[in-house]
Enzyme design. Structure first.
Site, PDB file in Angstrom:
ATOM      1  N   GLU A 170       5.002  -5.004   7.024  1.00  0.00           N
ATOM      2  CA  GLU A 170       4.285  -3.901   7.684  1.00  0.00           C
ATOM      3  C   GLU A 170       4.763  -3.651   9.103  1.00  0.00           C
ATOM      4  O   GLU A 170       4.712  -2.532   9.602  1.00  0.00           O
ATOM      5  CB  GLU A 170       2.775  -4.184   7.701  1.00  0.00           C
ATOM      6  CG  GLU A 170       2.085  -4.084   6.354  1.00  0.00           C
ATOM      7  CD  GLU A 170       2.059  -5.391   5.591  1.00  0.00           C
ATOM      8  OE1 GLU A 170       2.862  -6.302   5.898  1.00  0.00           O
ATOM      9  OE2 GLU A 170       1.231  -5.501   4.675  1.00  0.00           O
ATOM     10  N   GLU A 226      -0.477  -9.204  -0.618  1.00  0.00           N
ATOM     11  CA  GLU A 226      -1.885  -9.500  -0.320  1.00  0.00           C
ATOM     12  C   GLU A 226      -2.722  -9.518  -1.605  1.00  0.00           C
ATOM     13  O   GLU A 226      -3.591 -10.365  -1.773  1.00  0.00           O
ATOM     14  CB  GLU A 226      -2.422  -8.470   0.684  1.00  0.00           C
ATOM     15  CG  GLU A 226      -1.764  -8.643   2.051  1.00  0.00           C
ATOM     16  CD  GLU A 226      -2.050  -7.502   3.017  1.00  0.00           C
ATOM     17  OE1 GLU A 226      -1.760  -6.339   2.664  1.00  0.00           O
ATOM     18  OE2 GLU A 226      -2.576  -7.759   4.096  1.00  0.00           O
ATOM     19  N   ALA A 275       0.860  -1.173   0.000  1.00  0.00           N
ATOM     20  CA  ALA A 275       0.000   0.000   0.000  1.00  0.00           C
ATOM     21  C   ALA A 275       0.902   1.230   0.000  1.00  0.00           C
ATOM     22  O   ALA A 275       2.046   1.180   0.467  1.00  0.00           O
ATOM     23  CB  ALA A 275      -0.890  -0.012   1.237  1.00  0.00           C
ATOM     24  N   GLY A 291       0.724  -4.921   0.934  1.00  0.00           N
ATOM     25  CA  GLY A 291      -0.494  -4.997   0.134  1.00  0.00           C
ATOM     26  C   GLY A 291      -0.267  -5.643  -1.229  1.00  0.00           C
ATOM     27  O   GLY A 291      -1.200  -6.206  -1.813  1.00  0.00           O
TER      28      GLY A 291
HETATM   29  N1  CAA Z   1       4.624   3.178  -0.684  1.00  0.00           N
HETATM   30  C1  CAA Z   1       5.036   4.327  -1.214  1.00  0.00           C
HETATM   31  N2  CAA Z   1       6.193   4.452  -1.896  1.00  0.00           N
HETATM   32  C2  CAA Z   1       6.945   3.362  -2.019  1.00  0.00           C
HETATM   33  C3  CAA Z   1       6.595   2.120  -1.465  1.00  0.00           C
HETATM   34  C4  CAA Z   1       5.342   2.051  -0.778  1.00  0.00           C
HETATM   35  N3  CAA Z   1       4.879   0.909  -0.249  1.00  0.00           N
HETATM   36  N4  CAA Z   1       7.565   1.217  -1.738  1.00  0.00           N
HETATM   37  C5  CAA Z   1       8.498   1.876  -2.438  1.00  0.00           C
HETATM   38  N5  CAA Z   1       8.135   3.164  -2.614  1.00  0.00           N
HETATM   39  C6  CAA Z   1       8.851   4.220  -3.323  1.00  0.00           C
HETATM   40  C7  CAA Z   1      10.037   4.700  -2.513  1.00  0.00           C
HETATM   41  O1  CAA Z   1       9.637   5.657  -1.540  1.00  0.00           O
HETATM   42  C8  CAA Z   1      10.919   5.265  -3.577  1.00  0.00           C
HETATM   43  O2  CAA Z   1      10.423   6.546  -3.929  1.00  0.00           O
HETATM   44  P1  CAA Z   1      11.482   7.750  -4.242  1.00  0.00           P
HETATM   45  O3  CAA Z   1      12.260   7.283  -5.452  1.00  0.00           O
HETATM   46  O4  CAA Z   1      10.583   8.933  -4.511  1.00  0.00           O
HETATM   47  O5  CAA Z   1      12.356   7.886  -3.024  1.00  0.00           O
HETATM   48  C9  CAA Z   1      10.653   4.346  -4.779  1.00  0.00           C
HETATM   49  O6  CAA Z   1       9.422   3.687  -4.518  1.00  0.00           O
HETATM   50  C10 CAA Z   1      11.719   3.282  -4.954  1.00  0.00           C
HETATM   51  O7  CAA Z   1      11.879   2.612  -3.705  1.00  0.00           O
HETATM   52  P2  CAA Z   1      13.301   2.456  -2.969  1.00  0.00           P
HETATM   53  O8  CAA Z   1      14.187   3.588  -3.330  1.00  0.00           O
HETATM   54  O9  CAA Z   1      12.998   2.223  -1.518  1.00  0.00           O
HETATM   55  O10 CAA Z   1      13.815   1.118  -3.698  1.00  0.00           O
HETATM   56  P3  CAA Z   1      14.793   0.011  -3.096  1.00  0.00           P
HETATM   57  O11 CAA Z   1      15.112  -0.896  -4.234  1.00  0.00           O
HETATM   58  O12 CAA Z   1      15.909   0.626  -2.310  1.00  0.00           O
HETATM   59  O13 CAA Z   1      13.876  -0.792  -2.020  1.00  0.00           O
HETATM   60  C11 CAA Z   1      11.891  -1.898  -1.275  1.00  0.00           C
HETATM   61  C12 CAA Z   1      12.771  -1.509  -2.484  1.00  0.00           C
HETATM   62  C13 CAA Z   1      12.634  -2.903  -0.390  1.00  0.00           C
HETATM   63  C14 CAA Z   1      10.636  -2.544  -1.860  1.00  0.00           C
HETATM   64  C15 CAA Z   1      11.536  -0.620  -0.450  1.00  0.00           C
HETATM   65  O14 CAA Z   1      11.030   0.358  -1.343  1.00  0.00           O
HETATM   66  C16 CAA Z   1      10.516  -0.853   0.623  1.00  0.00           C
HETATM   67  O15 CAA Z   1      10.844  -1.359   1.663  1.00  0.00           O
HETATM   68  N6  CAA Z   1       9.271  -0.434   0.351  1.00  0.00           N
HETATM   69  C17 CAA Z   1       8.212  -0.489   1.337  1.00  0.00           C
HETATM   70  C18 CAA Z   1       7.694  -1.900   1.505  1.00  0.00           C
HETATM   71  C19 CAA Z   1       6.619  -1.905   2.559  1.00  0.00           C
HETATM   72  O16 CAA Z   1       6.826  -1.548   3.704  1.00  0.00           O
HETATM   73  N7  CAA Z   1       5.408  -2.331   2.146  1.00  0.00           N
HETATM   74  C20 CAA Z   1       4.262  -2.391   3.034  1.00  0.00           C
HETATM   75  C21 CAA Z   1       3.473  -1.123   2.951  1.00  0.00           C
HETATM   76  S1  CAA Z   1       2.175  -1.018   4.142  1.00  0.00           S
HETATM   77  C22 CAA Z   1       0.934  -2.012   3.523  1.00  0.00           C
HETATM   78  O17 CAA Z   1       1.042  -2.585   2.445  1.00  0.00           O
HETATM   79  C23 CAA Z   1      -0.307  -2.079   4.382  1.00  0.00           C
HETATM   80  C24 CAA Z   1      -1.266  -3.117   3.976  1.00  0.00           C
HETATM   81  O18 CAA Z   1      -1.120  -4.271   4.302  1.00  0.00           O
HETATM   82  C25 CAA Z   1      -2.444  -2.782   3.212  1.00  0.00           C
END
Ligand code: CAA
Length: 262
Positions: free
Chosen positions: A136, A116, A69, A113
């Protein structure tokens, strides 16, 4: 004109073809927001109602199916806002209304998400580059789109707990061993394999396929609705904590979070 959030095209030459849906927020690793889920939901319902479509394939791009998400869209949400919107509830489960088979074709990250959404598909074909996880907990929240209910059903309690509590990612080989995905293929063959599976289904009896799907889901989903409802209420309640604000702010500011258990 901004890019469409989901690219939809018809594939296949037969009377019934495949609706291919590509999630399309590449700069955000296909992070899922309300707008995208609205577009996806509409496309799913349209394909389900189209006699010329037998099967649906949802995919992302080489780097990400979906990284979760959209954290930027929810970082500042209060509990009241999460409930009122309604957040995650309104358009995330549209896919469950679809009677035709939905195949998830996953390459790269399928996290939070994104994992999911993949699990809401009827089966998952994974590229050897796929990485699955429910990270998460690092944001001081928990999976809010069915992950705590579908993941243990797919991989068993122990592995589900491991993934949900440690936030570690699982590669495609482990996901196949655990039963989360039906097969793993070379990344450059992912779409061909998914479309070939869809093509087989397109050639079968539509009603039989729809009913077979419904029966398998019956075995899988007993008690699920209660579980998802319970999970969602708990998920929303975490937006009342300081740790959720800190976890998401830290992610967006690219720093380590300072959790205070408040
Ligand atoms: N939401 C918003 N933006 C996201 C994102 C997310 N879930 N995942 C990645 N992005 C964005 C980053 O902020 C980044 O944006 P910028 O270039 O503007 O800085 C861009 O995508 C590229 O990401 P990274 O620079 O972080 O890329 P990376 O290769 O270094 O890492 C990753 C990749 C490990 C997937 C890392 O992006 C990450 O950990 N993302 C978040 C994963 C996460 O926590 N997901 C769960 C979200 S909460 C949820 O989903 C709730 C639910 O159950 C409904």
């Amino acid at each position: 004109m901004s890019e469409p959030l989901v690219l939809v095209e018809r594939r296949g030459e037969g009377v019934r073809g495949t609706a291919l849906m590509r999630l399309n927020r590449p700069k955000q690793l296909n992070a899922l927001n309300s707008e995208l889920m609205d577009v996806l939901g509409r496309a799913l319902l349209a394909a389900d109602a189209d006699d010329g479509i037998g099967c649906i394939v949802i995919t992302g791009n080489e780097r990400a199916f979906a990284a979760g998400a959209d954290i930027a869209a929810m970082a500042k949400k209060t509990y009241a806002e999460a409930l009122a919107e309604p957040f995650i509830t309104r358009n995330w489960e549209t896919i469950r209304q679809v009677r035709k088979p939905v195949i998830g074709a996953v390459a790269g990250f399928a996290l939070g998400g994104g994992c999911e959404l993949a699990m809401m598909c009827d089966f998952i074909i994974a590229a050897d580059t796929a990485k699955f996880g429910q990270p998460e907990i690092k944001l001081a929240i928990l999976p809010g789109a069915g992950g705590t209910q579908r993941l243990p059903r797919a991989v068993g309690k122990s592995k589900a707990m491991d993934l949900v509590l440690t936030a570690r990612m699982m590669d495609a080989a482990e996901a196949e061993r655990a039963g989360l995905v039906s097969r793993v293929v070379a990344a450059d063959k992912l779409l061909d394999e998914a479309l070939a599976a869809a093509e087989i289904i397109n050639g079968l009896s539509g009603p039989a396929v729809a009913l077979a799907k419904a029966c398998v889901n019956k075995s899988f989903e007993g008690g699920l609705a209660d579980g998802v409802d319970y999970e969602r209420r708990i998920f929303h309640s975490l937006f009342a904590t300081a740790d959720q604000k800190e976890g998401m702010a830290a992610f967006l500011e690219k720093r380590a979070p300072n959790f205070t258990a408040r």
